[in-house]
Design a protein around this motif. Structure first.
Motif, PDB file in Angstrom:
ATOM      1  N   LEU A   4       0.860  -1.277  -0.145  1.00  0.00           N
ATOM      2  CA  LEU A   4       0.271  -0.107   0.238  1.00  0.00           C
ATOM      3  C   LEU A   4       0.776   1.447   0.463  1.00  0.00           C
ATOM      4  CD1 LEU A   4      -3.011   0.824   0.293  1.00  0.00           C
ATOM      5  CD2 LEU A   4      -2.952   1.156   2.754  1.00  0.00           C
ATOM      6  N   LEU A   5       1.804   1.312   0.380  1.00  0.00           N
ATOM      7  CA  LEU A   5       2.575   2.399   0.083  1.00  0.00           C
ATOM      8  C   LEU A   5       3.423   2.936  -1.149  1.00  0.00           C
ATOM      9  CD1 LEU A   5       5.229   2.156   3.536  1.00  0.00           C
ATOM     10  CD2 LEU A   5       3.918   3.745   3.135  1.00  0.00           C
ATOM     11  N   HIS A   6       3.057   1.199  -1.817  1.00  0.00           N
ATOM     12  CA  HIS A   6       2.809   2.102  -3.239  1.00  0.00           C
ATOM     13  C   HIS A   6       1.978   3.818  -3.083  1.00  0.00           C
ATOM     14  CE1 HIS A   6       6.525  -0.533  -4.002  1.00  0.00           C
ATOM     15  NE2 HIS A   6       5.824  -1.219  -4.581  1.00  0.00           N
ATOM     16  N   HIS A   7       0.743   3.355  -2.938  1.00  0.00           N
ATOM     17  CA  HIS A   7       0.816   4.249  -3.130  1.00  0.00           C
ATOM     18  C   HIS A   7       0.718   5.640  -2.626  1.00  0.00           C
ATOM     19  CE1 HIS A   7      -3.863   5.937  -3.551  1.00  0.00           C
ATOM     20  NE2 HIS A   7      -3.933   6.448  -2.245  1.00  0.00           N
ATOM     21  N   ALA A   8       1.418   5.687  -1.063  1.00  0.00           N
ATOM     22  CA  ALA A   8       1.710   6.769  -0.710  1.00  0.00           C
ATOM     23  C   ALA A   8       3.038   7.466  -1.445  1.00  0.00           C
ATOM     24  CB  ALA A   8       2.476   6.452   0.938  1.00  0.00           C
ATOM     25  N   GLU A   9       3.653   6.401  -2.370  1.00  0.00           N
ATOM     26  CA  GLU A   9       4.123   6.711  -2.896  1.00  0.00           C
ATOM     27  C   GLU A   9       3.883   8.467  -4.679  1.00  0.00           C
ATOM     28  OE1 GLU A   9       8.514   3.738  -2.750  1.00  0.00           O
ATOM     29  OE2 GLU A   9       6.952   3.293  -4.025  1.00  0.00           O
ATOM     30  N   ALA A  10       3.174   7.484  -4.906  1.00  0.00           N
ATOM     31  CA  ALA A  10       2.312   7.934  -5.794  1.00  0.00           C
ATOM     32  C   ALA A  10       1.201   9.260  -5.860  1.00  0.00           C
ATOM     33  CB  ALA A  10       1.384   7.111  -6.624  1.00  0.00           C
ATOM     34  N   LEU A  11       0.999   9.781  -4.770  1.00  0.00           N
ATOM     35  CA  LEU A  11       0.799  10.745  -3.997  1.00  0.00           C
ATOM     36  C   LEU A  11       1.803  11.752  -3.876  1.00  0.00           C
ATOM     37  CD1 LEU A  11      -2.442   9.496  -1.975  1.00  0.00           C
ATOM     38  CD2 LEU A  11      -2.453  10.338  -4.950  1.00  0.00           C
ATOM     39  N   ALA A  12       2.828  11.458  -3.039  1.00  0.00           N
ATOM     40  CA  ALA A  12       3.173  12.324  -1.891  1.00  0.00           C
ATOM     41  C   ALA A  12       4.679  13.344  -2.753  1.00  0.00           C
ATOM     42  CB  ALA A  12       5.110  11.125  -1.933  1.00  0.00           C
ATOM     43  N   GLU A  13       4.532  14.339  -3.287  1.00  0.00           N
ATOM     44  CA  GLU A  13       4.708  15.564  -3.791  1.00  0.00           C
ATOM     45  C   GLU A  13       6.498  15.493  -3.124  1.00  0.00           C
ATOM     46  OE1 GLU A  13       2.523  18.424  -4.235  1.00  0.00           O
ATOM     47  OE2 GLU A  13       1.046  17.632  -4.537  1.00  0.00           O
ATOM     48  N   ALA A  14       7.586  15.143  -4.215  1.00  0.00           N
ATOM     49  CA  ALA A  14       8.733  15.345  -3.097  1.00  0.00           C
ATOM     50  C   ALA A  14       9.743  15.742  -4.392  1.00  0.00           C
ATOM     51  CB  ALA A  14       9.160  13.625  -2.382  1.00  0.00           C
ATOM     52  N   PRO A  15      10.443  15.643  -4.420  1.00  0.00           N
ATOM     53  CA  PRO A  15      12.306  15.606  -5.881  1.00  0.00           C
ATOM     54  C   PRO A  15      12.514  14.489  -5.905  1.00  0.00           C
ATOM     55  CG  PRO A  15      12.759  16.583  -3.748  1.00  0.00           C
ATOM     56  CD  PRO A  15      11.376  16.547  -3.014  1.00  0.00           C
ATOM     57  N   GLY A  16      12.951  15.281  -7.254  1.00  0.00           N
ATOM     58  CA  GLY A  16      13.287  13.104  -7.487  1.00  0.00           C
ATOM     59  C   GLY A  16      12.667  11.893  -7.888  1.00  0.00           C
ATOM     60  N   LYS A  17      11.069  11.836  -7.688  1.00  0.00           N
ATOM     61  CA  LYS A  17      10.240  11.134  -8.182  1.00  0.00           C
ATOM     62  C   LYS A  17      10.412  10.003  -9.396  1.00  0.00           C
ATOM     63  CE  LYS A  17       5.793  11.039  -6.962  1.00  0.00           C
ATOM     64  NZ  LYS A  17       4.523  11.141  -6.904  1.00  0.00           N
ATOM     65  N   ARG A  18      10.432   9.202  -9.236  1.00  0.00           N
ATOM     66  CA  ARG A  18      11.199   8.138 -10.373  1.00  0.00           C
ATOM     67  C   ARG A  18       9.886   7.749 -11.374  1.00  0.00           C
ATOM     68  NH1 ARG A  18      16.243   6.365  -6.835  1.00  0.00           N
ATOM     69  NH2 ARG A  18      14.589   4.971  -6.339  1.00  0.00           N
ATOM     70  N   PHE A  19      10.010   7.152 -12.740  1.00  0.00           N
ATOM     71  CA  PHE A  19       8.816   6.577 -13.128  1.00  0.00           C
ATOM     72  C   PHE A  19       9.322   6.283 -14.020  1.00  0.00           C
ATOM     73  CE2 PHE A  19       7.229  11.024 -11.858  1.00  0.00           C
ATOM     74  CZ  PHE A  19       5.946  10.828 -11.200  1.00  0.00           C
ATOM     75  N   VAL A  20       8.514   5.067 -14.881  1.00  0.00           N
ATOM     76  CA  VAL A  20       8.789   4.516 -15.803  1.00  0.00           C
ATOM     77  C   VAL A  20       7.651   3.667 -16.719  1.00  0.00           C
ATOM     78  CG1 VAL A  20      10.860   2.553 -14.622  1.00  0.00           C
ATOM     79  CG2 VAL A  20       8.035   2.039 -14.865  1.00  0.00           C
ATOM     80  N   ASP A  21       8.442   3.411 -18.258  1.00  0.00           N
ATOM     81  CA  ASP A  21       7.731   3.547 -19.233  1.00  0.00           C
ATOM     82  C   ASP A  21       7.670   1.998 -19.385  1.00  0.00           C
ATOM     83  OD1 ASP A  21       5.997   5.864 -19.979  1.00  0.00           O
ATOM     84  OD2 ASP A  21       7.743   6.782 -19.155  1.00  0.00           O
TER      85      ASP A  21
END
Length: 284
Positions: free
Chosen positions: A181-198
């Motif tokens: 469930l903490l992945h949901h917190a990561e998705a919502l959090a606004e912090a620098p350097g958030k990493r994404f994948v395509d």
């Protein structure tokens, strides 16, 4: 661990009725919407294995309740397959089976329980091949329907709906770092350097095999660089969960032979977002 060792560890067989008593004592209740993670070896010798665990959980939450698990897809292509030799890519694009909610196996890394639950009559599996879930019970369709292709851990995801329904998270002998469930917190959090994948995966669309691109936080390597706030060698989710327990959130108890935890989903997400933003800083 062999059967004799498991029996000794759990002081005899862990039966369905024993699981019901232990889960009830932990705080799981009738009508709960519960996402669960299980490490079977920690529970001890479970008479009947995965089937018994699911039966016991259903006994406790009852007909109005719902059980939810993380499934994923065991045969999903790695994100970097597009870096492989062109001939390999061509072969995969021509013949790699499409993700099928009915036939595709759950990720084996999640243990036996997700696959056992998704195969239950009445279970509903979400459509996302990489970040998929499955649920069984009264709210299963509500949780799983129209899982967003992009941002599948974010707003309107099954995790967001779990929170909206007042859901809970059960770690049944599973380590604290399994708190998906903490992945949901990561998705919502606004912090620098958030990493994404395509990435790309083959899926079924109107019965036909097609390739689709997906966009998500990097749930594999981590959506953020936590090295400034988490000691080397510790999983970030474990660190967050430990701080939650220290703050008095969640319940601890023993189920079978396993130390287990029960968390309120909304508390996990609120605490997780605040922990990430305060520890890593909000973007300027």
């Amino acid at each position: 661990m062999d059967e004799a060792a498991l029996l000794k560890k759990s002081d005899g067989p862990v039966t369905r009725s024993r699981l019901v008593r232990d889960l009830t004592a932990l705080g799981l209740g009738h009508g709960d919407v519960a996402m669960f993670h299980t490490r079977m070896s920690a529970v001890g010798y479970v008479a009947g294995g995965a089937r018994t665990v699911i039966d016991a959980l259903r006994d406790v939450v009852g007909e109005p309740g719902t059980l939810m698990v993380t499934c994923g897809w065991n045969d999903a292509l790695p994100y970097d397959f597009t870096d492989w030799p062109q001939a390999w890519q061509d072969a995969l694009r021509a013949e790699h089976p499409a993700y099928d909610v009915e036939l595709s196996e759950s990720d084996h890394d999640y243990g036996r329980l997700p696959e056992a639950l998704r195969l239950r009559p009445g279970a509903v599996r979400s459509r996302h091949p990489d970040a998929g879930f499955a649920a069984l019970g009264a709210a299963a369709t509500t949780l799983m329907a129209d899982h967003p292709w992009n941002d599948p851990h974010g707003a309107d995801s099954p995790l967001a709906r779990l929170v909206a329904l007042g859901g809970r998270v059960l770690l049944l002998g599973a380590p604290l770092d399994s708190l998906t469930l903490l992945h949901h917190a990561e998705a919502l959090a606004e912090a620098p350097g958030k990493r994404f994948v395509d990435h790309e995966q083959p899926i079924l669309a109107d019965g036909k095999r097609v390739w689709r691109r997906f966009h998500d936080i990097d749930s594999s390597e981590g959506a953020f660089d936590y090295s400034s706030v988490v000691p080397e060698g510790q999983d970030p989710f474990e660190a967050i969960a430990q701080d939650m327990l220290t703050a008095g959130m969640g319940r601890r108890g023993t189920v079978g032979a396993a130390e287990s935890h029960l968390f309120e989903a909304a508390e996990v997400v609120d605490f997780g977002v605040a922990w990430i933003e305060e520890g890593l800083g909000r973007p300027r």
